[in-house]
Design a protein around this motif. Structure first.
Motif, PDB file in Angstrom:
ATOM      1  N   ALA A 136       0.829  -1.214   0.000  1.00  0.00           N
ATOM      2  CA  ALA A 136       0.000   0.000   0.000  1.00  0.00           C
ATOM      3  C   ALA A 136       0.857   1.255   0.000  1.00  0.00           C
ATOM      4  N   GLN A 137       2.006   1.195  -0.672  1.00  0.00           N
ATOM      5  CA  GLN A 137       2.893   2.345  -0.818  1.00  0.00           C
ATOM      6  C   GLN A 137       3.009   2.696  -2.298  1.00  0.00           C
ATOM      7  N   LEU A 138       3.131   3.992  -2.586  1.00  0.00           N
ATOM      8  CA  LEU A 138       3.252   4.424  -3.970  1.00  0.00           C
ATOM      9  C   LEU A 138       4.514   3.854  -4.612  1.00  0.00           C
ATOM     10  N   PHE A 139       4.379   3.421  -5.867  1.00  0.00           N
ATOM     11  CA  PHE A 139       5.558   3.103  -6.658  1.00  0.00           C
ATOM     12  C   PHE A 139       6.307   4.406  -6.956  1.00  0.00           C
ATOM     13  N   PRO A 140       7.631   4.357  -7.102  1.00  0.00           N
ATOM     14  CA  PRO A 140       8.374   5.577  -7.442  1.00  0.00           C
ATOM     15  C   PRO A 140       7.884   6.238  -8.731  1.00  0.00           C
ATOM     16  N   GLY A 141       7.597   5.432  -9.760  1.00  0.00           N
ATOM     17  CA  GLY A 141       7.104   6.002 -11.006  1.00  0.00           C
ATOM     18  C   GLY A 141       5.751   6.663 -10.835  1.00  0.00           C
ATOM     19  N   THR A 142       4.880   6.020 -10.061  1.00  0.00           N
ATOM     20  CA  THR A 142       3.560   6.587  -9.791  1.00  0.00           C
ATOM     21  C   THR A 142       3.682   7.910  -9.048  1.00  0.00           C
ATOM     22  N   GLN A 143       4.531   7.946  -8.045  1.00  0.00           N
ATOM     23  CA  GLN A 143       4.701   9.172  -7.269  1.00  0.00           C
ATOM     24  C   GLN A 143       5.165  10.326  -8.146  1.00  0.00           C
ATOM     25  N   ARG A 144       6.146  10.047  -9.028  1.00  0.00           N
ATOM     26  CA  ARG A 144       6.659  11.129  -9.873  1.00  0.00           C
ATOM     27  C   ARG A 144       5.612  11.571 -10.895  1.00  0.00           C
ATOM     28  N   LEU A 145       4.806  10.641 -11.370  1.00  0.00           N
ATOM     29  CA  LEU A 145       3.727  11.010 -12.287  1.00  0.00           C
ATOM     30  C   LEU A 145       2.684  11.867 -11.583  1.00  0.00           C
ATOM     31  N   PHE A 146       2.359  11.546 -10.333  1.00  0.00           N
ATOM     32  CA  PHE A 146       1.454  12.401  -9.561  1.00  0.00           C
ATOM     33  C   PHE A 146       2.007  13.821  -9.467  1.00  0.00           C
ATOM     34  N   GLU A 147       3.316  13.926  -9.334  1.00  0.00           N
ATOM     35  CA  GLU A 147       3.946  15.230  -9.146  1.00  0.00           C
ATOM     36  C   GLU A 147       4.033  16.047 -10.437  1.00  0.00           C
ATOM     37  N   LEU A 148       4.200  15.361 -11.586  1.00  0.00           N
ATOM     38  CA  LEU A 148       4.499  16.083 -12.825  1.00  0.00           C
ATOM     39  C   LEU A 148       3.387  16.079 -13.870  1.00  0.00           C
ATOM     40  N   ALA A 149       2.467  15.145 -13.805  1.00  0.00           N
ATOM     41  CA  ALA A 149       1.474  15.025 -14.877  1.00  0.00           C
ATOM     42  C   ALA A 149       0.562  16.245 -14.931  1.00  0.00           C
ATOM     43  N   ASP A 150       0.191  16.629 -16.149  1.00  0.00           N
ATOM     44  CA  ASP A 150      -0.777  17.710 -16.330  1.00  0.00           C
ATOM     45  C   ASP A 150      -2.167  17.278 -15.879  1.00  0.00           C
ATOM     46  N   VAL A 151      -2.486  16.019 -16.143  1.00  0.00           N
ATOM     47  CA  VAL A 151      -3.803  15.477 -15.792  1.00  0.00           C
ATOM     48  C   VAL A 151      -3.590  14.130 -15.109  1.00  0.00           C
ATOM     49  N   VAL A 152      -4.208  13.945 -13.946  1.00  0.00           N
ATOM     50  CA  VAL A 152      -4.174  12.670 -13.228  1.00  0.00           C
ATOM     51  C   VAL A 152      -5.605  12.188 -13.066  1.00  0.00           C
ATOM     52  N   GLN A 153      -5.889  10.981 -13.558  1.00  0.00           N
ATOM     53  CA  GLN A 153      -7.250  10.452 -13.496  1.00  0.00           C
ATOM     54  C   GLN A 153      -7.243   9.051 -12.898  1.00  0.00           C
ATOM     55  N   ARG A 154      -8.070   8.861 -11.887  1.00  0.00           N
ATOM     56  CA  ARG A 154      -8.278   7.509 -11.376  1.00  0.00           C
ATOM     57  C   ARG A 154      -9.242   6.798 -12.321  1.00  0.00           C
TER      58      ARG A 154
END
Length: 243
Positions: A136-154
């Motif tokens: 239940a911890q963020l993957f490193p790639g996921t975390q960086r995408l949360f930080e940099l992506a223009d749009v984040v969609q669940r």
């Protein structure tokens, strides 16, 4: 015949591009959506590049549990995604967009390279990945995408826990028991226990609600058809990935 532009119309007209990240738990249809986005883009005459890492097919493909699949370029932690695109340009091929499946496995630097393609080369990037690992911890790639992506969609396809509540977290099950320690990345799928048995080295994943993930409760034995039966053989280093 006109020469093929290096990267498509957006490089010439500087229309804004975007980095979009779609995320969710296992079984929510990430790969299916990735293939649908690729289809929708290509049918409008756009040219794309598909990337993946550790696909369930154990090959260089983006494959979904509903039976859809397409070939893709396999990447690893040492791949410079910018060079993959630039090599296409150098060969005279357009690249208008990039689809990245299993984006949770990207390194932070690779996510930054994708953002650079968006900002400097006007290439749209669509990334698809898991939200969290089996702890239940963020993957490193996921975390960086949360930080940099223009749009984040669940992703809106609801996955259910065995109790009927929304499934949010991925549990790793080894030999029939939920585990919380081990390598972050181990390739397996969400096959029911009835398909895999309970040998000590057999691995599967199960999506649980938060309450049952915290409690380590796997619920009744699943009865539906499985997706992938592991042989029980040790995984090669290049196959070590979470699904």
């Amino acid at each position: 015949m006109n020469a093929v532009p290096a990267a498509g119309d957006r490089r010439r007209h500087a229309a804004p591009a975007h980095l979009t990240f779609f995320h969710g738990p296992m079984d929510c249809g990430k790969s299916t959506l990735a293939l649908q986005v690729d289809h929708n883009q290509s049918r409008q005459g756009r040219h794309g590049l598909r990337l993946t890492q550790g696909d369930r097919s154990r090959s260089a493909r983006i494959s979904s549990r509903v039976g859809l699949s397409r070939d893709a370029v396999e990447v690893d932690a040492g791949t410079d995604v910018r060079l993959l695109v630039r090599d296409r340009w150098a060969a005279g091929h357009r690249v208008d967009y990039v689809v990245v499946d299993e984006a949770q496995f990207l390194t932070g630097a690779q996510v930054e390279h994708l953002a650079e393609l968006v900002d400097q080369s006007h290439v749209d990037v669509y990334a698809f990945g898991l939200t969290t690992d089996f702890r239940a911890q963020l993957f490193p790639g996921t975390q960086r995408l949360f930080e940099l992506a223009d749009v984040v969609q669940r992703i809106q396809v609801e996955v259910l826990c065995w109790c009927g509540a929304p499934g949010l977290l991925n549990a790793r099950v080894v030999g029939g028991a939920m585990v919380r320690d081990g390598e972050t990345v181990v390739v397996a799928d969400t096959a029911p226990e009835t398909d895999l048995g309970t040998a000590p080295d057999e691995v599967r994943y199960q999506v649980l609600c938060r309450r049952h993930h915290v409690g380590g409760q796997l619920g009744p034995t699943p009865t539906g058809p499985g997706q992938l039966t592991l042989s029980g053989q040790p995984l090669a280093d290049e196959q070590v990935a979470v699904r």
